[in-house]
Design an enzyme around this catalytic site. Structure first.
Site, short mmCIF file in Angstrom:
data_model
loop_
_atom_site.label_atom_id
_atom_site.label_comp_id
_atom_site.label_asym_id
_atom_site.label_seq_id
_atom_site.Cartn_x
_atom_site.Cartn_y
_atom_site.Cartn_z
CB SER A 38 -2.02 -9.97 -6.12
OG SER A 38 -1.75 -9.72 -4.75
CG ASP A 256 1.92 -2.92 -3.31
OD1 ASP A 256 2.17 -3.88 -2.57
OD2 ASP A 256 2.01 -2.99 -4.56
CG HIS A 259 1.89 -6.94 -4.54
ND1 HIS A 259 1.10 -5.83 -4.66
CD2 HIS A 259 1.09 -8.01 -4.64
CE1 HIS A 259 -0.17 -6.21 -4.84
NE2 HIS A 259 -0.20 -7.54 -4.83
#
Length: 560
Positions: A38, A256, A259
């Site tokens: 990601s 979160d 990231h």
């Protein structure tokens, strides 16, 4: 009829010699393959400053998009999202923007990205991806692989890389992955296999196509997979042509633990570019002929250096220098090669004080940004090897308590506290290290000296304080277990307690004064004197002392 024959002839020629209709390879079109999960996919929302891009920065679409409209296998201006339509701003964006700004106008940069949020590294192993998909058909990353990459991310990356080779030259591979394989000790070897497979399948050489591997979000910035950075930093030992891209100081998104923020991605991308440019023999400096777009010019432009007008420091300590840019973001540039100090008395090497003396001096600190702008600040540094201050002491083990008002340290068994010189301090210009303490009430405290920043290591020089009020260490005669310690590179000087006790530091310093003059005592005088053997152990009641060398008040004495 003649026109028909001519047309037929031309058509047959094209079919029998397909090279005549292929685009010519441009040696100045530098292609970079990008893969991972990601963070490489891009997780931040692009902001207005990110929507303008130089046409020299190109994207080869590795999947079909509806918004923005893109077709698999076609080239586009590299506006985010680059990787797939569900991604966002990522490190690839400012990697490419920085590269085109730093390289001559005849050079273009192209990226070929394939990434999937949450994807394990095995999804890029051509021998394992199918098994992973079969075992995890409903995983988010499995759905991305099926929806955008035909169920074979590695195959799609190779397919598009071959297409890119038709028009440019592959110059490197960018990887950011690890959260899904957090801490796996076999991860570097898995990456090695994938890297070698890519090189073989594309007919490339590791010597000309290096691998750039980014660290995960650090713990101090909210990261939960920071432990994986240990494996990332093993990569150069497993793949000699790999290079680690630091995530130090990069902010997380605050939402979160995996990231980076948009700012974090911009800085990370610039760091990938800095590493790639360095391998080309170029600095992270904008090409003099390049006109940077105003919308993101402020990201690269320094506003001020945040260094106080005076501060205390120890040799081998990083200068705590941060820089604020015109877009108001701040970066730690303590280790930057573009941070310089114009003082021979207070030299800075690799972001750390290289001074090997105690004293005070003035230094002018200069930082040069990507656009060649300079900012300067003058500071006065008070350099001490052993400042007895709370902010200067490092706790290495346990929970010792330090009272700065009277320099008292309360220690439990197995606790350790002292001074850490991050880049190593050179003490070789001095003969002795002297530690003066208020006479301890009992034995159990030792002085430990290390050449490495690893206080858990068994490789240290040790000297007991015992119940002495002064301990003198000959820096050029530090030997333990047949190992001689180097006074030109000392990383830690600490106090280590083997029992619960309180110790009051009176002073600790380096000196060249002669402290080893040997006086002579008779055995009769020795009986009334507190003596220690050369290991610092007290002689019981000083009775039955044999002829030889001993210590008295930190000095050597000879009993005749």
């Amino acid at each position: 009829m003649r026109k028909t024959i001519l047309a037929l002839t031309l058509g047959l020629t094209a079919l029998t010699n397909p090279l005549t209709i292929k685009a010519e390879v441009d040696p100045n079109f530098y292609i970079y393959l990008c893969f991972g999960q990601s963070n490489m996919e891009g997780n931040a929302k692009a902001e207005s400053m990110d929507n303008t891009v130089d046409k020299r920065f190109r994207l080869l679409a590795t999947c079909n998009y509806s918004s923005p409209s893109r077709t698999l296998g076609q080239w586009y201006d590299a506006k985010p999202p680059l990787v797939n339509p569900i991604g966002g701003l990522g490190p690839t964006d400012y990697f490419g923007r920085t590269m085109v700004a730093a390289l001559p106008a005849n050079v273009k940069i192209g990226v070929v990205p394939v990434a999937m949020g949450g994807s394990p590294i095995e999804m890029f192993d051509k021998d394992k991806y199918q098994q992973k998909l079969t075992q995890n058909p409903n995983e988010w990353w499995a759905q991305i692989a099926k929806n955008y990459y035909g169920g074979n991310p590695y195959g799609r990356l190779i397919e598009m890389a071959k297409k890119a080779k038709e028009v440019g030259v592959i110059k490197g591979i960018l990887l950011h992955q690890g959260c899904s394989n957090n801490g796996d000790p076999n991860w570097p070897n898995m990456v090695k296999k994938i890297y070698n497979d890519m090189l073989n399948d594309l007919g490339l050489s590791a010597d000309t196509v290096p691998l750039f591997v980014g660290e995960t979000l650090r713990q101090e910035n909210g990261g939960s997979c920071y432990g994986h950075n240990t494996q990332v930093n093993r990569m150069p030992s497993v793949v000699p042509t790999s290079h680690v891209i630091s995530s130090e100081g990069l902010p997380g998104n605050g939402q979160d633990p995996w990231h980076f923020s948009a700012l974090g991605y911009r800085i990370l991308g610039r760091r990938y570019a800095a590493s790639a440019l360095e391998l080309m023999g170029k600095d992270l400096i904008c090409d003099s002929a390049y006109h940077i777009t105003y919308t993101y010019k402020n990201f690269y432009t320094v506003s001020k250096i945040n260094v106080p007008s005076s501060m205390s420091a120890m040799p081998g300590q990083r200068i705590p220098a941060t820089v604020t840019f015109k877009d108001n973001h701040t970066e730690d540039v303590s280790s930057s090669k573009f941070l310089t100090v114009s003082s021979e008395d207070l030299p800075i090497e690799n972001g750390a004080l290289a001074a090997n003396f105690q004293g005070t001096g003035t230094a002018e600190i200069t930082y040069t940004d990507f656009l060649r702008n300079e900012k300067k600040v003058t500071t006065t540094l008070d350099i001490k090897f052993f400042p007895i201050k709370k902010e200067s002491l490092t706790v290495f083990k346990g929970e010792p308590t330090f009272n700065e008002s009277d320099s008292t340290i309360i220690m439990k068994s197995g606790t350790q506290i002292g001074w850490c010189y991050e880049a190593g301090a050179d003490m070789s210009n001095y003969k002795y290290l002297v530690v003066k303490v208020q006479k301890p009430e009992k034995n159990g405290c030792n002085i430990r000296i290390y050449e490495q920043n690893k206080p858990t290591s068994s490789a240290y020089y040790n000297k007991a304080i015992s119940t002495n009020s002064q301990v003198v260490i000959d820096l050029h005669d530090m030997v333990r277990s047949n190992k001689t310690y180097d006074p030109s590179h000392i990383c830690i000087v600490s106090l280590y307690s083997t029992t619960a006790l309180t110790i009051k530091l009176e002073d600790i310093y380096l000196t060249n004064e002669d402290l080893t003059g040997i006086s002579t005592l008779s055995q009769k005088t020795a009986v009334s004197s507190q003596l220690y053997d050369l290991q610092g152990r007290p002689m019981k009641e000083n009775r039955g002392v044999q002829k030889g060398l001993y210590l008295k008040n930190g000095k050597k004495v000879f009993i005749k």
